[in-house]
Design an enzyme around this catalytic site. Structure first.
Site, PDB file in Angstrom:
ATOM      1  N   LYS A 156       0.868  -1.171   0.000  1.00 44.05           N
ATOM      2  CA  LYS A 156       0.000   0.000   0.000  1.00 44.05           C
ATOM      3  C   LYS A 156       0.907   1.224   0.000  1.00 44.05           C
ATOM      4  O   LYS A 156       1.486   1.589   1.024  1.00 44.05           O
ATOM      5  CB  LYS A 156      -0.905   0.045   1.235  1.00 44.05           C
ATOM      6  CG  LYS A 156      -2.004   1.093   1.057  1.00 44.05           C
ATOM      7  CD  LYS A 156      -2.344   1.868   2.313  1.00 44.05           C
ATOM      8  CE  LYS A 156      -1.546   3.094   2.559  1.00 44.05           C
ATOM      9  NZ  LYS A 156      -1.622   4.190   1.600  1.00 44.05           N
ATOM     10  N   CYS A 212      13.805  10.887   6.890  1.00 42.67           N
ATOM     11  CA  CYS A 212      13.744  10.514   8.309  1.00 42.67           C
ATOM     12  C   CYS A 212      15.117  10.634   8.963  1.00 42.67           C
ATOM     13  O   CYS A 212      15.211  10.723  10.174  1.00 42.67           O
ATOM     14  CB  CYS A 212      13.241   9.088   8.428  1.00 42.67           C
ATOM     15  SG  CYS A 212      14.150   7.961   7.367  1.00 42.67           S
TER      16      CYS A 212
END
Ligand code: NAP
Length: 486
Positions: free
Chosen positions: A183, A292
């Site tokens: 997804k 990140c």
């Protein structure tokens, strides 16, 4: 629709990839993807929900029966074919990424190489899934441990590395013998679907890779509620990661979490300042600061702060901001309006509390998209939001320190524990500080430590599990102990 020609996917008529078929949503609904550089519509994408996800999971379960039985060599040959096709289509993959999430085109080409590296590494690593024999305590017994693929897996990926986060999960999964459902983030379904097209071209058997995008909650609920799915790998924000931990408890699904970070970047007085500046520019402004692992808190020893800041500002002024498809652009737009708002909020908060703007500090308005000028802030203090929360934007806050112990304590004073950086020429100091920092990744005079062959992952609220390296395949395997009485 965008006028850009895409050959891997037809942006006028996008379909999802489920069990080897290109399909629409059952209810024909769609969602829209916009280019953050121009705010123009790129494509309308079928909005999958629970039903389409269930079909994808069942397709993956069907494919698992054969894929898991192939030899490691056979799986590797498929993976390397897919890797080769990715590299052959580097320019188009980069263009798709650049259009749907604003990554500077040249940098996006680098992401294709990085992403392909996970397929190479794991194609090889799949051949080294060794078992064990254990000395028994009875003469008539033989004890073995074998490793087997865990089953159907799901990958929930973020928009900031739309290709690499897929291969960092699917590479070890496929090598281990697992099949899966991806997804992708709603911002970046097209990169995922282009990848699926390449998987189809590589003749990867139907059902091994499935892509469903659309209603996030419905898809996620099906993934977490469906007993076929045995492992989920999630990369995204810490808040969502915490919710998923709760959801995974119901069926005790194996979960790995690659979450947010708030990286300290420490420059000691004995550092090679030129190298430290080059590093911080690469770390901070890559992907417009939306990574990140990017430097979020820049701690510079007070004796070299002025010199470091001057050199840093000089380099930042050279960065070329603009439409991400322009090959000469270094810094593209933020991914969307809320990304831009967060940057504005952090800078306003910092300046309001006494930070000094050395360069930047405003929206970049020469283009229509969500642009912000590369910015350096000085005299930043711990009370400012930017020192606590991920900014996810092109803003570099500088603060000073005096002693090693003081900076170690400050660097560790965060709930995150993903990446950190140390610049020093003193080996003893480097080792002491590296051992004292509570972060999963340490860049020692190295601003770009992420590679396919090394374990990537965090401590504390940056998540658990490791991706990359030989460690990255463990989560896709079950260990089975066999005791044989002769
Ligand atoms: P996000 O909002 O958490 O989204 C990540 C993925 O999770 C997307 O596919 C998103 O789908 C999906 N999602 C959102 N809410 C969900 C829910 N309630 N249940 C299930 N899935 C859900 O994060 P993001 O803004 O895309 O990505 C940025 C974050 O990822 C930052 O915190 C960054 O530090 C982190 N990150 C970490 C790593 C690492 O390796 N540690 C690498 C890259 C990024 P939708 O797009 O449809 O909402």
């Amino acid at each position: 629709m965008s006028t850009e020609q895409l050959t891997l996917i037809n942006s006028e008529d996008v379909s999802l990839y489920v069990n080897g078929e290109w399909v629409k949503a059952n209810d024909k609904s769609q969602f829209e993807v916009y280019n953050p550089s121009t705010k123009e519509l790129v494509a309308k994408v079928p909005r999958a929900g629970a039903d389409e996800t269930r079909v994808a999971i069942e397709g993956a379960a069907g494919a698992f029966k054969t894929w898991s039985k192939f030899t490691a060599e056979k799986r590797a040959s498929y993976m390397l074919r897919l890797r080769d096709l990715m590299l052959e289509h580097t320019e188009e993959l980069a263009r798709i990424m650049s259009m749907e999430m604003g990554k500077a085109y040249t940098e996006a080409k680098g992401e294709v190489t990085y992403a392909a590296g996970f397929l190479t590494w794991y194609a090889e690593e799949g051949r080294r899934i060794y078992g064990e024999t254990i000395p028994a305590s009875a003469e008539n017994k033989r004890l073995f441990v074998i490793k087997q693929p865990i089953g159907v897996v799901a990958a929930i990926t973020p928009w900031n590395f739309p290709l690499a986060m897929m291969t960092r999960k699917l590479g070890p999964a496929m090598a281990a013998g697992c099949t899966g459902v991806v997804k992708p983030a709603s911002q970046t379904p097209l990169t995922a679907l282009a990848f699926a097209k390449l998987a189809e071209m590589a003749d990867i058997p139907k059902g091994v890779i499935n892509i469903v995008a659309g209603s996030t909650k419905a898809i996620s609920d099906e993934i977490f509620g469906n007993k076929i799915v045995r492992k989920i790998s999630f990369t995204g924000s810490t808040d969502v990661g915490k919710d998923l931990v709760v959801q995974s408890a119901n069926q005790l699904k194996k979960l790995s979490l690659e979450l947010g970070g708030h990286a300290p970047y420490i420059v000691f007085a004995d550092a090679d300042l030129q190298k430290a500046v080059k590093g911080v520019v690469a770390s901070k402004f890559r992907n417009a600061g939306q990574t990140c692992v990017c430097a979020n808190r820049i701690y510079v020893h007070k004796d070299v702060k002025e010199e470091f800041a001057n050199l840093f500002v000089e380099e930042v002024k050279k960065l070329n901001v603009g439409n991400s498809l322009d090959e000469t652009v270094d810094v593209g737009p933020l991914v969307n309006e809320s990304g831009l708002e967060k940057v504005l909020e952090h800078v306003e908060d910092a300046v309001g509390k006494g930070a000094t703007l050395l360069v930047g500090g405003e929206k970049y308005t020469e283009e229509n998209g969500y642009f912000y000028q590369p910015t350096v802030l000085d005299n930043v203090t711990d009370e400012m939001k930017i020192m606590k929360e991920e900014t996810f934007g092109p803003v570099a806050p500088i603060t000073v320190f005096e002693s090693d112990e003081e900076v170690i304590e400050a660097a560790n004073d965060t709930d995150y524990g993903l990446a950190s950086y140390i610049y020093t020429k003193d080996i003893a100091r480097a080792i002491h500080v590296a051992e004292s920092l509570d972060f999963g990744i340490i860049g020692l005079n190295d601003a770009l430590p992420g590679v396919a062959q090394a374990p990537f992952g965090g401590m504390k609220e940056s998540g658990y599990g490791r991706e990359g390296g030989h460690q990255g395949i463990r989560d896709y395997l079950e260990e089975k102990y066999i005791s044989l009485e002769l």
